[in-house]
Design a protein around this motif. Structure first.
Motif, PDB file in Angstrom:
ATOM      1  N   ILE A  58       0.826  -1.220   0.000  1.00 24.86           N
ATOM      2  CA  ILE A  58       0.000   0.000   0.000  1.00 24.86           C
ATOM      3  C   ILE A  58       0.857   1.266   0.000  1.00 24.86           C
ATOM      4  CG2 ILE A  58      -1.742   1.294   1.310  1.00 24.86           C
ATOM      5  CD1 ILE A  58      -2.865  -1.577   2.101  1.00 24.86           C
ATOM      6  N   PRO A  59       1.929   1.341   0.783  1.00 22.46           N
ATOM      7  CA  PRO A  59       2.750   2.546   0.728  1.00 22.46           C
ATOM      8  C   PRO A  59       3.597   2.686  -0.541  1.00 22.46           C
ATOM      9  CG  PRO A  59       3.330   1.234   2.678  1.00 22.46           C
ATOM     10  CD  PRO A  59       2.334   0.460   1.877  1.00 22.46           C
ATOM     11  N   HIS A  60       3.800   1.579  -1.277  1.00 21.40           N
ATOM     12  CA  HIS A  60       4.697   1.601  -2.441  1.00 21.40           C
ATOM     13  C   HIS A  60       4.066   0.950  -3.676  1.00 21.40           C
ATOM     14  CE1 HIS A  60       7.841   2.905   0.267  1.00 21.40           C
ATOM     15  NE2 HIS A  60       7.549   1.889   1.051  1.00 21.40           N
ATOM     16  N   PRO A  61       2.894   1.401  -4.124  1.00 24.19           N
ATOM     17  CA  PRO A  61       2.281   0.762  -5.299  1.00 24.19           C
ATOM     18  C   PRO A  61       3.131   0.915  -6.559  1.00 24.19           C
ATOM     19  CG  PRO A  61       1.130   2.783  -4.756  1.00 24.19           C
ATOM     20  CD  PRO A  61       2.101   2.516  -3.633  1.00 24.19           C
ATOM     21  N   ASP A  62       4.028   1.890  -6.564  1.00 21.74           N
ATOM     22  CA  ASP A  62       4.913   2.087  -7.714  1.00 21.74           C
ATOM     23  C   ASP A  62       5.861   0.901  -7.917  1.00 21.74           C
ATOM     24  OD1 ASP A  62       5.879   3.260  -5.164  1.00 21.74           O
ATOM     25  OD2 ASP A  62       7.727   3.604  -6.292  1.00 21.74           O
ATOM     26  N   ARG A  63       6.020   0.060  -6.913  1.00 18.78           N
ATOM     27  CA  ARG A  63       6.889  -1.113  -7.003  1.00 18.78           C
ATOM     28  C   ARG A  63       6.130  -2.363  -7.444  1.00 18.78           C
ATOM     29  NH1 ARG A  63      10.129  -0.247  -1.315  1.00 18.78           N
ATOM     30  NH2 ARG A  63      10.853   1.844  -1.775  1.00 18.78           N
ATOM     31  N   ASP A 110       2.941  -4.262 -10.042  1.00 15.79           N
ATOM     32  CA  ASP A 110       2.248  -4.246 -11.333  1.00 15.79           C
ATOM     33  C   ASP A 110       0.762  -4.061 -11.010  1.00 15.79           C
ATOM     34  OD1 ASP A 110       1.293  -4.551 -13.895  1.00 15.79           O
ATOM     35  OD2 ASP A 110       2.030  -6.612 -14.129  1.00 15.79           O
ATOM     36  N   VAL A 111       0.348  -2.803 -10.889  1.00 12.30           N
ATOM     37  CA  VAL A 111      -0.986  -2.452 -10.414  1.00 12.30           C
ATOM     38  C   VAL A 111      -2.027  -2.661 -11.514  1.00 12.30           C
ATOM     39  CG1 VAL A 111      -2.430  -0.551  -9.558  1.00 12.30           C
ATOM     40  CG2 VAL A 111      -0.093  -0.830  -8.703  1.00 12.30           C
ATOM     41  N   VAL A 112      -3.125  -3.284 -11.122  1.00 13.85           N
ATOM     42  CA  VAL A 112      -4.267  -3.519 -12.000  1.00 13.85           C
ATOM     43  C   VAL A 112      -5.320  -2.438 -11.761  1.00 13.85           C
ATOM     44  CG1 VAL A 112      -6.170  -5.138 -12.479  1.00 13.85           C
ATOM     45  CG2 VAL A 112      -3.859  -6.000 -12.048  1.00 13.85           C
ATOM     46  N   TYR A 113      -5.490  -2.032 -10.496  1.00  9.75           N
ATOM     47  CA  TYR A 113      -6.495  -1.043 -10.115  1.00  9.75           C
ATOM     48  C   TYR A 113      -6.064  -0.401  -8.800  1.00  9.75           C
ATOM     49  CZ  TYR A 113     -10.829   1.077  -8.606  1.00  9.75           C
ATOM     50  OH  TYR A 113     -11.755   1.986  -8.188  1.00  9.75           O
ATOM     51  N   GLU A 114      -6.320   0.893  -8.694  1.00 10.56           N
ATOM     52  CA  GLU A 114      -6.069   1.577  -7.426  1.00 10.56           C
ATOM     53  C   GLU A 114      -6.984   2.778  -7.322  1.00 10.56           C
ATOM     54  OE1 GLU A 114      -2.472   3.406  -4.675  1.00 10.56           O
ATOM     55  OE2 GLU A 114      -2.156   3.263  -6.851  1.00 10.56           O
ATOM     56  N   ASP A 115      -7.575   2.938  -6.146  1.00 11.13           N
ATOM     57  CA  ASP A 115      -8.274   4.163  -5.791  1.00 11.13           C
ATOM     58  C   ASP A 115      -7.942   4.458  -4.335  1.00 11.13           C
ATOM     59  OD1 ASP A 115     -10.036   2.665  -4.138  1.00 11.13           O
ATOM     60  OD2 ASP A 115     -11.664   2.714  -5.599  1.00 11.13           O
ATOM     61  N   GLU A 116      -8.650   5.353  -3.716  1.00 11.80           N
ATOM     62  CA  GLU A 116      -8.280   5.720  -2.344  1.00 11.80           C
ATOM     63  C   GLU A 116      -8.567   4.634  -1.317  1.00 11.80           C
ATOM     64  OE1 GLU A 116     -11.061   8.585  -0.186  1.00 11.80           O
ATOM     65  OE2 GLU A 116     -11.544   8.986  -2.309  1.00 11.80           O
ATOM     66  N   HIS A 117      -9.378   3.620  -1.685  1.00  9.97           N
ATOM     67  CA  HIS A 117      -9.773   2.585  -0.723  1.00  9.97           C
ATOM     68  C   HIS A 117      -9.264   1.182  -1.034  1.00  9.97           C
ATOM     69  CE1 HIS A 117     -12.451   5.443   1.183  1.00  9.97           C
ATOM     70  NE2 HIS A 117     -12.890   5.770  -0.017  1.00  9.97           N
ATOM     71  N   LEU A 165      -6.587  -1.507  -3.510  1.00 12.68           N
ATOM     72  CA  LEU A 165      -5.437  -1.718  -4.388  1.00 12.68           C
ATOM     73  C   LEU A 165      -5.509  -3.144  -4.934  1.00 12.68           C
ATOM     74  CD1 LEU A 165      -2.617  -0.832  -5.486  1.00 12.68           C
ATOM     75  CD2 LEU A 165      -1.653  -1.755  -3.355  1.00 12.68           C
ATOM     76  N   ALA A 166      -5.360  -3.281  -6.256  1.00 13.75           N
ATOM     77  CA  ALA A 166      -5.304  -4.597  -6.894  1.00 13.75           C
ATOM     78  C   ALA A 166      -4.040  -4.654  -7.742  1.00 13.75           C
ATOM     79  CB  ALA A 166      -6.535  -4.818  -7.766  1.00 13.75           C
ATOM     80  N   PHE A 167      -3.302  -5.755  -7.627  1.00 13.03           N
ATOM     81  CA  PHE A 167      -2.031  -5.866  -8.341  1.00 13.03           C
ATOM     82  C   PHE A 167      -1.688  -7.327  -8.601  1.00 13.03           C
ATOM     83  CE2 PHE A 167      -1.241  -5.841  -3.819  1.00 13.03           C
ATOM     84  CZ  PHE A 167      -0.285  -6.829  -3.627  1.00 13.03           C
ATOM     85  N   HIS A 168      -0.830  -7.528  -9.587  1.00  8.81           N
ATOM     86  CA  HIS A 168      -0.337  -8.876  -9.851  1.00  8.81           C
ATOM     87  C   HIS A 168       0.535  -9.307  -8.675  1.00  8.81           C
ATOM     88  CE1 HIS A 168      -1.764  -9.403 -13.976  1.00  8.81           C
ATOM     89  NE2 HIS A 168      -1.645  -8.092 -14.058  1.00  8.81           N
ATOM     90  N   HIS A 169       0.282 -10.500  -8.188  1.00  9.69           N
ATOM     91  CA  HIS A 169       0.987 -11.034  -7.017  1.00  9.69           C
ATOM     92  C   HIS A 169       2.498 -10.962  -7.250  1.00  9.69           C
ATOM     93  CE1 HIS A 169       1.999 -13.653  -3.690  1.00  9.69           C
ATOM     94  NE2 HIS A 169       0.719 -13.746  -3.362  1.00  9.69           N
ATOM     95  N   THR A 170       3.244 -10.613  -6.213  1.00  9.48           N
ATOM     96  CA  THR A 170       4.698 -10.499  -6.333  1.00  9.48           C
ATOM     97  C   THR A 170       5.388 -11.858  -6.384  1.00  9.48           C
ATOM     98  OG1 THR A 170       4.937 -10.303  -3.930  1.00  9.48           O
ATOM     99  CG2 THR A 170       4.723  -8.247  -5.200  1.00  9.48           C
ATOM    100  N   ARG A 171       4.712 -12.895  -5.903  1.00 12.33           N
ATOM    101  CA  ARG A 171       5.220 -14.269  -5.984  1.00 12.33           C
ATOM    102  C   ARG A 171       4.060 -15.163  -6.449  1.00 12.33           C
ATOM    103  NH1 ARG A 171       6.547 -15.935  -0.566  1.00 12.33           N
ATOM    104  NH2 ARG A 171       5.086 -14.345   0.061  1.00 12.33           N
ATOM    105  N   PRO A 172       3.701 -15.074  -7.736  1.00 17.58           N
ATOM    106  CA  PRO A 172       2.489 -15.763  -8.211  1.00 17.58           C
ATOM    107  C   PRO A 172       2.558 -17.277  -8.063  1.00 17.58           C
ATOM    108  CG  PRO A 172       3.792 -14.965 -10.055  1.00 17.58           C
ATOM    109  CD  PRO A 172       4.423 -14.404  -8.812  1.00 17.58           C
ATOM    110  N   PHE A 173       1.401 -17.838  -7.744  1.00 16.93           N
ATOM    111  CA  PHE A 173       1.233 -19.283  -7.601  1.00 16.93           C
ATOM    112  C   PHE A 173       0.557 -19.849  -8.839  1.00 16.93           C
ATOM    113  CE2 PHE A 173      -0.946 -23.036  -5.736  1.00 16.93           C
ATOM    114  CZ  PHE A 173       0.142 -23.660  -5.162  1.00 16.93           C
TER     115      PHE A 173
END
Length: 118
Positions: free
Chosen positions: A18-23, A25-32, A34-42
């Protein structure tokens, strides 16, 4: 430096994502939410959706969390619909208790085969 090495405790989402969405692969973000590709996908497609306000787990949700949870599941529905449309199928999963690696409510949306199975 790996993102997980920046965790201070048991909450990857509050500590890192949450503090570093720039790090991420964000799919969606608003003020409430955050959706992103998992950093260690299964799975071949593996997206995580989290509320930005800390909520421990699906089983700890209370009336005061209603707005955040409604917004979370609106995003889960939209992202799952997109994954299903693009890949032909999608699954939605949340883990609880000892199955929960990060003690912050999060929902996995996945499709395709497991990456650990050739």
């Amino acid at each position: 430096m790996a993102l997980t090495s920046q965790m201070r405790g048991t909450d990857f989402y509050c500590d890192v994502a949450i503090p570093h969405p720039d790090r991420l692969d964000v799919v969606y973000e608003d003020e409430h939410v955050l959706a992103f590709h998992h950093t260690r996908p299964f799975w071949a497609v593996h997206i995580v959706v989290v509320p930005k306000r800390h909520i421990g787990s699906l089983t700890t949700v209370s009336a005061e969390d209603e707005t955040d949870v409604r917004e979370l599941f609106d995003v889960v529905q939209t992202v799952a619909r997109d994954v299903e449309r693009e890949h032909g199928a999608a699954a939605v999963l949340t883990n609880l208790g000892a199955y929960q690696d990060s003690m912050h409510l999060h929902v996995h949306i996945h499709s395709g085969g497991r990456l650990d199975q050739g």
